[in-house]
Design a protein around this motif. Structure first.
Motif, short mmCIF file in Angstrom:
data_model
loop_
_atom_site.label_atom_id
_atom_site.label_comp_id
_atom_site.label_asym_id
_atom_site.label_seq_id
_atom_site.Cartn_x
_atom_site.Cartn_y
_atom_site.Cartn_z
N GLU A 284 8.79 26.45 -34.25
CA GLU A 284 9.65 26.79 -33.12
C GLU A 284 9.04 27.88 -32.26
O GLU A 284 9.36 27.99 -31.07
CB GLU A 284 11.04 27.22 -33.61
CG GLU A 284 11.07 28.45 -34.49
CD GLU A 284 10.97 28.14 -35.97
OE1 GLU A 284 11.37 28.99 -36.78
OE2 GLU A 284 10.51 27.04 -36.30
N LEU A 285 8.13 28.68 -32.83
CA LEU A 285 7.51 29.76 -32.06
C LEU A 285 6.54 29.26 -31.00
O LEU A 285 6.19 29.99 -30.09
CB LEU A 285 6.80 30.74 -33.00
CG LEU A 285 7.70 31.64 -33.86
CD1 LEU A 285 6.86 32.47 -34.82
CD2 LEU A 285 8.55 32.56 -32.98
N ASP B 208 -0.03 28.00 -34.03
CA ASP B 208 1.13 28.20 -34.90
C ASP B 208 0.83 29.26 -35.96
O ASP B 208 1.66 30.15 -36.22
CB ASP B 208 1.51 26.88 -35.57
CG ASP B 208 2.77 26.98 -36.39
OD1 ASP B 208 3.76 27.53 -35.89
OD2 ASP B 208 2.76 26.53 -37.55
N VAL C 169 0.73 32.87 -34.18
CA VAL C 169 2.02 33.49 -33.84
C VAL C 169 2.83 33.79 -35.09
O VAL C 169 3.61 34.76 -35.12
CB VAL C 169 2.81 32.61 -32.85
CG1 VAL C 169 2.04 32.45 -31.55
CG2 VAL C 169 3.17 31.26 -33.44
N THR C 170 2.69 32.98 -36.14
CA THR C 170 3.40 33.24 -37.38
C THR C 170 2.91 34.55 -38.01
O THR C 170 3.72 35.36 -38.48
CB THR C 170 3.22 32.08 -38.37
OG1 THR C 170 3.76 30.88 -37.80
CG2 THR C 170 3.94 32.36 -39.69
N TYR D 49 4.40 37.34 -35.96
CA TYR D 49 5.83 37.46 -36.23
C TYR D 49 6.07 38.14 -37.57
O TYR D 49 6.95 39.02 -37.70
CB TYR D 49 6.47 36.07 -36.21
CG TYR D 49 7.97 36.07 -36.36
CD1 TYR D 49 8.81 36.38 -35.29
CD2 TYR D 49 8.55 35.76 -37.59
CE1 TYR D 49 10.19 36.38 -35.43
CE2 TYR D 49 9.94 35.76 -37.74
CZ TYR D 49 10.75 36.07 -36.65
OH TYR D 49 12.11 36.07 -36.81
N GLU E 156 10.08 37.49 -31.49
CA GLU E 156 10.00 36.14 -30.93
C GLU E 156 9.91 36.19 -29.41
O GLU E 156 9.17 35.41 -28.80
CB GLU E 156 11.22 35.32 -31.36
CG GLU E 156 11.19 33.90 -30.84
CD GLU E 156 12.36 33.06 -31.34
OE1 GLU E 156 12.54 31.93 -30.83
OE2 GLU E 156 13.09 33.52 -32.24
N ILE F 200 6.40 37.02 -28.44
CA ILE F 200 5.53 35.87 -28.69
C ILE F 200 5.68 34.84 -27.58
O ILE F 200 4.69 34.27 -27.10
CB ILE F 200 5.84 35.25 -30.07
CG1 ILE F 200 5.30 36.19 -31.18
CG2 ILE F 200 5.22 33.86 -30.20
CD1 ILE F 200 5.73 35.81 -32.57
N LYS F 201 6.91 34.61 -27.13
CA LYS F 201 7.14 33.67 -26.04
C LYS F 201 6.46 34.15 -24.75
O LYS F 201 5.92 33.35 -23.98
CB LYS F 201 8.63 33.48 -25.80
CG LYS F 201 9.36 32.77 -26.94
CD LYS F 201 8.92 31.32 -27.07
CE LYS F 201 9.75 30.60 -28.11
NZ LYS F 201 9.29 29.18 -28.30
#
Length: 298
Positions: free
Chosen positions: A3-4, A267, A270-271, A274, A280, A283-284
């Motif tokens: 989802e990120l 992925d 960003v994980t 996070y 979040e 990150i967006k």
């Protein structure tokens, strides 16, 4: 945490067809973008304009915003205003300054003081092969012997500004990068990326990044740089926190034959961030919002 990366762009992907061996082609990457919920990607070649490839990919995969680019290495005539103008007319959005043919990169990788036992990157092997075959492939500089930007560089900046393209500094020296970015603002170039701010041959301190930021530039961090051990993840994290998410883009620089897929790399990137406390929302900003500003879609 897929989802990120929903709505994300990766503006630094090496896809086939290309001179160098690649993990996947443009169409495979477009499908992966759609399957992962990403918004799009930029297809980078060290040797060719990818504007036409991007146009074809968008036609076949309209849900994927494929972004065409051009890299100003010898194969397109180096710092060549005509090549950039034609690329722009073909819908190309991003202009990389020299990578493998940059005087700075070649001096560090192929210079006399290099480690002879160190395996050369594939692009360097290509350069040496061409030299052995007697093919002239110029070493490219944007700053002349007089210490000033070349006239061709000024002309390229005019083209970039007129077509509202994105300027990426690539593998230039710090001297060249600072001169280029300052001139870009004078030419009213609105969209600038400082490439590989944490890569060994282009490493910028936080203080240097802050100075470039004042010219309106975005700092690029790539997954491959820390994942391949070229920089510690702690350094990446420290720089991101110091500069702030509003001035950073995250990319992967993936597409190598032995690497993972770019969507997987983004992925993972960003994980990791996070898990280390990056929100979040930030990150967006670094994967979607800032890229949309650069692409004129915000």
């Amino acid at each position: 945490m897929r989802e990120l990366i929903q709505g994300a762009y990766d503006l630094h992907v090496h896809t086939a067809p290309d001179v160098l061996p690649r993990r996947l082609d443009d169409f495979e990457m477009a499908q992966r973008v759609m399957d992962s919920g990403m918004a799009g990607f930029a297809m980078k070649s060290h040797y060719f304009c990818t504007g036409e490839r991007a146009a074809m990919t968008r036609k076949l995969y309209p849900a994927c915003d494929a972004v065409g680019t051009i890299t100003l290495n010898g194969s397109v005539g180096g710092i060549n205003p005509a090549a950039v103008e034609m690329a722009a007319r073909a819908g190309t959005k991003l202009v990389w300054f020299p990578t493998s043919d940059s005087a700075h990169e070649q001096n560090l990788t192929l210079g006399g003081d290099r480690n002879p036992d160190k395996k050369l990157p594939y692009w360097a092997q290509v350069v040496l092969q061409m030299r052995e075959e007697g093919i002239d492939n110029p070493v490219i500089r944007v700053v002349g012997e007089d210490g000033r930007l070349t006239e061709a560089t000024h002309q390229v900046l005019e083209v970039i500004a007129r077509h509202q393209m994105i300027l990426a500094t690539s593998h230039l020296s710090h001297e060249e990068t600072f001169a280029l970015v300052r001139a870009a603002k004078e030419h009213r170039v609105e969209h600038i990326i400082i490439t590989h701010v944490d890569f060994p041959t282009t490493f910028y301190t936080v203080e240097e990044q802050m100075e470039l930021l004042r010219c309106g530039a975005y700092m690029e961090h790539c997954f491959v740089t820390y994942n391949s051990g070229k920089v510690a993840f702690e350094v990446v994290l420290e720089q991101i926190r110091a500069i702030g998410a509003s001035h950073i883009i995250l990319s992967t620089d993936l597409g190598q034959k032995t690497g993972i897929y770019p969507d997987e790399g983004l992925d993972q990137f960003v994980t990791c961030l996070y898990d280390r406390g990056i929100s979040e929302g930030d990150i967006k900003k670094m994967t979607s919002h800032n890229q949309r500003i650069l692409l004129g879609k915000a």
